[in-house]
Design a protein around this motif. Sequence first.
Motif: not given
Length: 250
Positions: A122, A155-156, A158, A176-177, A210, A213
């Motif tokens: 995260n 946005p999601e 990692r 980032v997606n 990415t 996901n």
Amino acid sequence: MATLPSILGIEAACLSAWPAVGNVHDGAWIWRFAHGYSKRSNSFQSLDPEDEDEAERRIAYLAALSTRHGIEPVFRVTPLAGARVLDALDHAGWTEFEESRVLAMDLHGAAFEPTGDIRYFNPMDPRWYRAQSVLSQASAKEVETLKILLGLVAPEARGIVCYAPDGTPAAAALAVNACGIGVFLNVVTDRARRRQGYGASVMRAALGWTLENGATAAAIQVTSENAAAIALYEGLGFVEQYRYHYRRPA
């Protein structure tokens, strides 16, 4: 045939992927503030070449806003800045500096296998932002601002770290997606371990994450003078889409 996002699509994804603490919208113009952490989050720009009315007044107003918040007035000039906006900047004597390239890649049919000791976090996990901060030699103030900005990423995302055999971080990146576009930020490699494959490893892991996901395209921004990074990204499949630069009062 590769299908790549439009300039506006890439710009919107990048703005979403890397937020600011404060934003002011003026039509299709956006002013951003983030305590001086990165020019992308501490500048203003136009997102529509047709929105160029009263350019001189708007530039002066947003420049004053920057000064009031303790940051240098900076305009980010992309292909979405209209001709009259450029004329207004020229008339006001704003000078160009720091050109960057925006590279993109179609992810349809792509595959990326992570290599090496790769770990995913995260972005708010201290194991990621501390590794990134050490590798980038960030100051204590910059680390605190980075933590604030990471908490604003909607946005999601990692944080990814590639570790050396001795267990220390060798490279890091933020993936980032953003609405189906994988955006990659804060990519950094230990200066003592460059040209050893760690940067490529962390980027392959970021691209793979990415893609898994739901991203169908990828984008990354890199300064034009960073020939090594450009070669790395092009070797992974990125292709230049456009360039931008910054302007500031003389």
